[in-house]
Design an enzyme around this catalytic site. Structure first.
Site, PDB file in Angstrom:
ATOM      1  NE  ARG A  92     -43.010   5.913  -9.533  1.00 47.83           N
ATOM      2  CZ  ARG A  92     -43.585   5.214 -10.518  1.00 47.83           C
ATOM      3  NH1 ARG A  92     -44.115   5.828 -11.541  1.00 47.83           N
ATOM      4  NH2 ARG A  92     -43.606   3.916 -10.462  1.00 47.83           N
TER       5      ARG A  92
ATOM      6  NE  ARG B  27     -43.421   9.062 -16.832  1.00 46.18           N
ATOM      7  CZ  ARG B  27     -44.117   7.940 -16.916  1.00 46.18           C
ATOM      8  NH1 ARG B  27     -44.215   7.327 -18.063  1.00 46.18           N
ATOM      9  NH2 ARG B  27     -44.709   7.432 -15.869  1.00 46.18           N
TER      10      ARG B  27
ATOM     11  NE  ARG C 292     -37.728   9.622 -20.322  1.00 44.77           N
ATOM     12  CZ  ARG C 292     -38.982   9.302 -20.578  1.00 44.77           C
ATOM     13  NH1 ARG C 292     -39.576   8.379 -19.854  1.00 44.77           N
ATOM     14  NH2 ARG C 292     -39.649   9.909 -21.520  1.00 44.77           N
TER      15      ARG C 292
ATOM     16  CG  ASP D 133     -38.411   1.333 -10.974  1.00 46.74           C
ATOM     17  OD1 ASP D 133     -39.190   2.264 -11.191  1.00 46.74           O
ATOM     18  OD2 ASP D 133     -38.784   0.153 -10.852  1.00 46.74           O
TER      19      ASP D 133
ATOM     20  CE1 TYR E 200     -44.661  -4.244 -12.315  1.00 48.85           C
ATOM     21  CE2 TYR E 200     -44.373  -4.145  -9.934  1.00 48.85           C
ATOM     22  CZ  TYR E 200     -44.884  -3.613 -11.103  1.00 48.85           C
ATOM     23  OH  TYR E 200     -45.618  -2.464 -11.065  1.00 48.85           O
TER      24      TYR E 200
HETATM   25  O1  CP3 Z   1     -40.511   8.797  -6.262  1.00 40.43           O
HETATM   26  C1  CP3 Z   1     -39.537   9.208  -6.926  1.00 40.43           C
HETATM   27  O2  CP3 Z   1     -39.510  10.311  -7.483  1.00 40.43           O
HETATM   28  C2  CP3 Z   1     -38.284   8.358  -6.968  1.00 40.43           C
HETATM   29  C3  CP3 Z   1     -38.186   7.463  -8.072  1.00 40.43           C
HETATM   30  C4  CP3 Z   1     -39.090   6.256  -8.217  1.00 40.43           C
HETATM   31  C5  CP3 Z   1     -39.400   5.713  -9.490  1.00 40.43           C
HETATM   32  N1  CP3 Z   1     -40.066   4.542  -9.303  1.00 40.43           N
HETATM   33  C6  CP3 Z   1     -39.035   6.314 -10.754  1.00 40.43           C
HETATM   34  C7  CP3 Z   1     -39.745   5.897 -11.963  1.00 40.43           C
HETATM   35  C8  CP3 Z   1     -39.654   5.420  -7.264  1.00 40.43           C
HETATM   36  C9  CP3 Z   1     -39.692   5.549  -5.749  1.00 40.43           C
HETATM   37  C10 CP3 Z   1     -40.264   4.328  -7.962  1.00 40.43           C
HETATM   38  C11 CP3 Z   1     -40.902   3.189  -7.297  1.00 40.43           C
HETATM   39  C12 CP3 Z   1     -41.698   2.247  -8.092  1.00 40.43           C
HETATM   40  N2  CP3 Z   1     -41.422   1.721  -9.321  1.00 40.43           N
HETATM   41  C13 CP3 Z   1     -42.866   1.618  -7.619  1.00 40.43           C
HETATM   42  C14 CP3 Z   1     -43.471   1.833  -6.256  1.00 40.43           C
HETATM   43  C15 CP3 Z   1     -44.075   3.179  -6.120  1.00 40.43           C
HETATM   44  C16 CP3 Z   1     -45.431   3.325  -6.733  1.00 40.43           C
HETATM   45  O3  CP3 Z   1     -45.568   4.249  -7.561  1.00 40.43           O
HETATM   46  O4  CP3 Z   1     -46.315   2.600  -6.341  1.00 40.43           O
HETATM   47  C17 CP3 Z   1     -43.323   0.750  -8.621  1.00 40.43           C
HETATM   48  C18 CP3 Z   1     -44.551  -0.116  -8.575  1.00 40.43           C
HETATM   49  C19 CP3 Z   1     -42.382   0.818  -9.683  1.00 40.43           C
HETATM   50  C20 CP3 Z   1     -42.389   0.026 -10.941  1.00 40.43           C
HETATM   51  C21 CP3 Z   1     -42.447   0.889 -12.133  1.00 40.43           C
HETATM   52  N3  CP3 Z   1     -41.462   1.764 -12.526  1.00 40.43           N
HETATM   53  C22 CP3 Z   1     -43.483   0.954 -13.082  1.00 40.43           C
HETATM   54  C23 CP3 Z   1     -44.767   0.160 -13.013  1.00 40.43           C
HETATM   55  C24 CP3 Z   1     -43.095   1.885 -14.047  1.00 40.43           C
HETATM   56  C25 CP3 Z   1     -43.793   2.217 -15.325  1.00 40.43           C
HETATM   57  C26 CP3 Z   1     -45.052   2.968 -15.119  1.00 40.43           C
HETATM   58  C27 CP3 Z   1     -44.857   4.397 -15.481  1.00 40.43           C
HETATM   59  O5  CP3 Z   1     -45.188   5.249 -14.652  1.00 40.43           O
HETATM   60  O6  CP3 Z   1     -44.415   4.624 -16.603  1.00 40.43           O
HETATM   61  C28 CP3 Z   1     -41.845   2.427 -13.649  1.00 40.43           C
HETATM   62  C29 CP3 Z   1     -41.086   3.456 -14.365  1.00 40.43           C
HETATM   63  C30 CP3 Z   1     -40.654   4.646 -13.583  1.00 40.43           C
HETATM   64  N4  CP3 Z   1     -40.087   4.627 -12.350  1.00 40.43           N
HETATM   65  C31 CP3 Z   1     -40.687   5.999 -14.029  1.00 40.43           C
HETATM   66  C32 CP3 Z   1     -40.116   6.780 -13.033  1.00 40.43           C
HETATM   67  C33 CP3 Z   1     -39.855   8.253 -13.057  1.00 40.43           C
HETATM   68  C34 CP3 Z   1     -41.183   6.451 -15.380  1.00 40.43           C
HETATM   69  C35 CP3 Z   1     -40.144   6.091 -16.371  1.00 40.43           C
HETATM   70  C36 CP3 Z   1     -39.947   7.128 -17.424  1.00 40.43           C
HETATM   71  O7  CP3 Z   1     -39.284   8.147 -17.151  1.00 40.43           O
HETATM   72  O8  CP3 Z   1     -40.442   6.865 -18.521  1.00 40.43           O
END
Ligand code: CP3
Length: 351
Positions: A25, A29, A38, A75, A156
């Site tokens: 990640r 943010r 974003r 994602d 999901y």
């Molecule tokens: O790692 C990175 O920087 C690359 C980008 C990346 C994102 N999601 C961007 C993201 C990666 C590799 C993921 C994978 C992801 N997405 C996983 C597996 C990794 C982990 O953390 O276990 C999972 C379970 C998801 C599903 C997901 N996406 C959820 C549950 C959420 C919402 C929770 C939250 O943190 O808000 C997301 C959104 C998400 N994916 C964000 C980002 C940067 C936040 C969205 C935003 O900018 O508001």
């Protein structure tokens, strides 16, 4: 060409001048620069769908934080979205699918295999742009592509959203395992093609995230998750033997301790709840290890340095990539993330 990249070398177990580091990640943010892009895009999914902007945020942590690898900005949930499940991200709530899978008929309505994978053109476009931009930088930074493990994606698709109890998918696991296996099988096929297309578009390394591995009891983890991840790895290795694969199953110390990890991949991602020494003892001969600082240590520079030095000591004579044991949180100060990266590079320097 990819052979000269320190991160790829480390994935393949070759000696490197120091242990490379990146953060799960890392494009997100906690970076004001990410939030600005974003905001321009309107929302998170728009950002994923815009190759120019997605490439821009992918590269941000390289210059701002100094990490040794870039991870594609996207994602894991774009897969069920393109299978026809209509993904939404709701502010303050997270991902949501309005029609979760409840039956074989629901599954049969979805788009499968190569057809679904072919719809993710915006991801492949982002990778192609990044390939050009990274090659122009001339700093040998590797690009990591990724996908979710079929089990994590299925949670999901069945629950329709994130869950604390996994009760809906577990009800299916124990009372209708055939349907769950059919879902896992379908998702596995899409993911195989998806990752193949990511490799063809220019990624250097694959990471498979099984973020919700811990929800499965240890004796059933192989049957409902690991074997599908291994099937994806086998498929990719048969076609692209030189592309390293990282498996990241979060929260399965018993599976590791009981010697149940197997498969044709290169790097095992260790989560923060599993002691690095245990992972090294059980898996270090077979796989390069990645990880595993508790992400909340990033709130304190002292707590970060202490942990980095301890991991560096444990892995001194082992094959290792530094990372967090799960994703960085949005309220971490950027300077602490920079501190983590510098400390990993310093503590592991070979003379
Ligand atoms: O790692 C990175 O920087 C690359 C980008 C990346 C994102 N999601 C961007 C993201 C990666 C590799 C993921 C994978 C992801 N997405 C996983 C597996 C990794 C982990 O953390 O276990 C999972 C379970 C998801 C599903 C997901 N996406 C959820 C549950 C959420 C919402 C929770 C939250 O943190 O808000 C997301 C959104 C998400 N994916 C964000 C980002 C940067 C936040 C969205 C935003 O900018 O508001």
């Amino acid at each position: 060409m990819s052979n000269s990249k320190i991160f790829v070398d480390a994935c393949l177990g070759k000696e490197t001048p120091y242990t490379p580091v990146w953060m799960m990640r890392q494009a997100g943010r906690y970076l004001p620069e990410y939030k600005a892009v974003r905001a321009e895009a309107g929302n998170f999914l728009n950002l994923c769908h815009d190759p120019k902007k997605a490439a821009e945020v992918t590269l941000q942590p390289l210059d701002i934080v100094g990490v040794d690898a870039a991870i594609l900005f996207s994602d894991i949930l774009v897969i069920p979205d393109e299978m026809g499940m209509d993904l939404e991200f709701i502010k303050g709530f997270g991902p949501k699918f309005n029609d979760p899978i409840e039956s074989q008929e629901d599954l049969d309505r979805l788009i499968g295999g190569e057809e679904a994978a072919s719809k993710l053109t915006y991801v492949y476009e982002t990778i192609k742009l990044l390939r050009t931009q990274l090659d122009e930088r001339d700093d040998n930074i590797a690009l990591i592509g990724f996908c979710g493990a079929p089990w994590t994606l299925a949670t999901y698709m069945i629950e329709g959203q994130g869950t604390k109890t996994y009760n809906i998918c577990k009800k299916m696991m124990y009372s209708n395992p055939e349907l769950l296996h059919n879902i896992l099988h379908e998702v596995t096929q899409v993911v195989k093609y998806y990752m193949e297309k990511q490799i063809e578009s220019g990624i250097d390394v694959v990471q498979i995230f099984d973020s919700w591995a811990a929800a499965i009891e240890p004796g059933m983890y192989d049957e409902f998750s690991w074997k599908y991840m291994v099937e994806i790895a086998d498929y990719l290795k048969s076609k692209y033997p030189n592309t390293p694969i990282i498996m990241f199953p979060k929260g399965i110390p018993a599976f590791i301790e009981q010697g149940k990890v197997y498969g044709n991949f290169d790097v095992f991602g260790v989560d923060w709840g599993t002691p690095m020494a245990l992972a090294k003892e059980k898996l270090g001969d077979k796989y390069v290890l990645q990880g595993n600082m508790e992400p909340c240590r990033l709130y304190s520079k002292e707590a970060t340095t202490e942990c980095v030095e301890s991991i560096a000591k444990t892995m001194k004579d082992g094959r290792h990539i530094f990372n967090l044991g799960h994703g960085i949180l949005p309220d971490v100060p950027v300077e602490n993330a920079i501190h983590f990266v510098k400390e990993c590079q310093r503590a592991s320097k070979r003379d």
